[in-house]
Design a protein around this motif. Structure first.
Motif: not given
Length: 116
Positions: A6, A21-23, A71, A75, A77, A79, A95
C-alpha cells in the motif's frame, strides 16, 4: 511470493481527499476480489470496501458515498479514493486479496490520519 504494497497514506485535514494505492506482485488478481480494511487504535480490523473480479463494489455504511474503489488490472493495482474525510476515518488501512473467496493476502498497511 505474493506481495501487496500500500501507499498514499498521510496526514490530512477534515474534509480533504486522499487516494490509496495497492500494488500486487507475485500473482495476478484479475480473477479475484480485492478490497480495503482499516484498523483504528483500540479497535478490530474492519471492512471498508471491495471490488469483485467482475467489477461489483461493496462498501461499509460508514464510507458509502465518500469512498470509491477502483482497480487497474493491467497494473495489478487497486485504489481507494477517499473524500470528505473525517477524524473517525483515522486508521491503518490494509489492502487485501482473496484466495478461494477468502481474504487471504494482506498488505502491511498505510497510516491515514485525519485532523479536526
Amino acid at each position: 511470493q505474493v506481495q501487496l504494497v500500500e501507499s498514499g497514506g498521510g496526514l490530512v485535514q477534515t474534509g480533504d481527499s486522499l487516494r490509496l494505492s495497492c500494488a500486487a506482485s507475485g500473482r495476478t488478481f484479475t480473477s479475484a476480489a480485492m478490497g480495503w480494511f482499516r484498523q483504528a487504535p483500540g479497535k478490530e480490523r474492519a471492512f471498508v470496501g471491495s471490488m469483485s473480479s467482475g467489477g461489483e463494489t461493496s462498501y461499509a455504511d460508514s464510507v458509502k458515498g465518500r469512498f470509491t474503489i477502483s482497480r487497474d488490472n493491467a497494473k495489478n493495482t487497486v485504489y481507494l479514493q477517499m473524500s470528505s474525510l473525517k477524524p473517525e476515518d483515522t486508521a491503518v488501512y490494509y489492502c487485501a486479496g482473496t484466495l478461494y473467496s477468502q481474504w487471504y493476502y494482506w498488505g502491511q498497511g498505510t497510516q491515514v490520519t485525519v485532523s479536526s
